[in-house]
Write an enzyme that holds these catalytic residues in place. Structure first.
Site: not given
Length: 490
Positions: A263-265, A267, A290, A383
């Site tokens: 995932g984005v970010g 982290v 994604e 997503g």
């Protein structure tokens, strides 16, 4: 093709007009299909012009996008009162507040489903597609830094308005691999046999009579700002690296290749940095996900990743400048696809993806809340569900606490379930790894105690004991968790 000073952008004698004139065409009650994903590649001037209309508060617009977009859509249209309904993601505070107050109706969706829902009538069919592009012709357009659901929204819309953005490089065309999938029941499997393979066109096509207007703009996207990794982020990355090392050693499915999604970010950036500590050997390592962020560029540059497939370029200003300055090189490694391809269940399965995504909180049985704090929505499911459900190994990665350590992110029971325990394999925090595969609910509850912060373990263990006394296959209940959260200072 005419030249606007930065290279050819508009082919032929197309109807170029102001944003205000284009926005004036859109009628009250219209359904808008908006380009954009990862807060990039969305139209900017036309939504602002809609918000500036004298009748904005009476427009009653439904807005559908591929994913998150920018403030010109999700702040300006909300604050003007023009937006009445929104699909499928929440990315801005103004929209978040309006949804939680009931002023905007919101329906959360797995983003991979949006294209099919629009095609089949599960979501409203767009009257208008309002799309940002780097170039346009009488029956085609080239998207800018994201694809999302744009091909499906354009195909479903009655009329198309294209914002041609000179602030985005014309050569982004070289990254795109676009197609509109055949609808069920005639749909065929996607013939992608490699992460960087291409099966589509660099352009979105439409019927010439559907093009209503072209609007010129040179406004850049708002870039991401990633905070520096915290000590908890680094500890989490170390724990994840240890897990991946062990998984590669024991799981024959990864003998030849490792395909990752995250995932984005901040982290997510920390997660990619953890690959430096993983013994990948001579395996092919690629990103099939994604959203492509700065850490993916770093990993491509240093050779950790061979290629990357995504639907959006969610980059910092430095990362965006780096990519734009080296499009020829990155064009050989990076592919941007529609989200119903980047998040396709069959491809995630066939590539054996290891999916690593964050969450708001996770409970002792492995259920995951990605979208809510209490009864208030803070984001969309995006997503994450597409990958959790279909990945070969699905990993929830989150710090063990929030709010400066005052809130445990491991809880007895999540109040809102986005991903059930059936879709979660592993939970990683800065405190350890809980491999939940093959465990009964009672065993999961014990394993999850090990990844909780020590300040909260006693309270979680007390809940578990009371739950076990009650019995049942999945012990516990909301009434037993009613006194949660405890005061971490006690």
């Amino acid at each position: 093709m005419t030249d606007d000073g930065t290279g050819g952008r508009v082919a032929g004698d197309l109807p170029v007009e102001t944003a205000a004139a284009a926005a004036a065409r859109i009628e009250s009650g219209a359904v808008l299909g908006i380009s954009g994903f990862g807060s990039v590649g969305y139209p900017k001037l036309v939504p602002e012009a809609l918000a500036d209309r004298d009748d904005a508060a009476a427009l009653d617009l439904t807005v559908i996008s591929g994913g998150s977009v920018g403030p010109e859509v999700d702040e300006a249209l909300v604050e003007s009162g023009a937006m009445a309904r929104r699909y499928p993601f929440v990315g801005h505070e103004a929209l978040r507040e309006a949804i939680n107050d009931g002023a905007v109706a919101f329906h959360d969706r797995h983003v991979a489903d949006v294209a099919d829902e629009v095609r089949s009538g599960g979501l409203p069919s767009p009257d208008w597609a309002v799309v940002e592009a780097v170039a346009v012709g009488e029956d085609w357009l080239v998207p800018s830094p994201s694809v999302g659901s744009t091909p499906a929204l354009v195909a479903a819309a009655d009329r198309v308005i294209v914002e041609v953005n000179a602030a985005q490089p014309r050569d982004l065309e070289g990254l795109h691999d676009l197609l509109v999938r055949t609808a069920p029941p005639e749909r065929e499997p996607l013939a992608l046999d490699a992460v960087d393979a291409r099966i589509g066109s660099p352009r979105v096509e439409f019927e010439p009579e559907e093009l209503a207007a072209v609007v010129r703009t040179d406004r850049a996207d708002t870039t991401y700002t990633f905070r520096d990794p915290t000590a908890a982020d680094r500890a989490l990355a170390d724990e994840l690296a240890g897990f991946l090392d062990a998984e590669l050693d024991r799981n024959a499915a990864f003998d030849e290749a490792l395909n990752l999604q995250f995932g984005v970010g901040s982290v997510g950036n920390a997660v990619v940095s953890a690959l430096d500590a993983v013994e990948v050997g001579d395996r092919d390592v690629a990103y099939f996900g994604e959203v492509l962020q700065d850490a993916v560029l770093d990993a491509l540059d240093d050779g950790t990743l061979a290629s990357a497939s995504a639907t959006s370029l969610a980059l910092s200003s430095e990362g965006q400048a780096r990519l734009f300055a080296n499009l020829d090189r990155y064009g050989e490694q990076v592919v941007l696809r529609p989200v119903d391809v980047s998040n396709d269940a069959g491809l995630i399965d066939s590539f054996g993806v290891v999916a690593v995504n964050g969450a708001v909180e996770v409970d002792l049985t492995g259920q995951v809340n990605s979208t809510h704090i209490g009864t208030d929505v803070v984001g969309g499911v995006g997503g994450s569900g597409d990958f959790f459900r279909n990945a070969l190994c699905s990993v929830v990665a989150l710090p063990s606490t929030a709010a400066g350590g005052d809130v445990s992110r491991v809880v007895p029971r999540v109040a809102h379930v986005d991903h059930t325990e059936h879709d979660v394999d592993v939970v990683v925090t800065d405190r350890g790894v809980a491999d939940l595969r093959g465990l009964s609910p009672r065993e999961r509850m014990a394993a999850m105690l090990d990844v909780a912060h020590p300040d909260f373990r006693d309270a979680l263990a007390d809940y578990r004991e009371r739950a076990l006394e009650r019995g049942g296959h999945t012990p516990g209940g909301f009434d037993l968790a009613a006194d949660w959260p405890p005061d971490a200072t006690e």
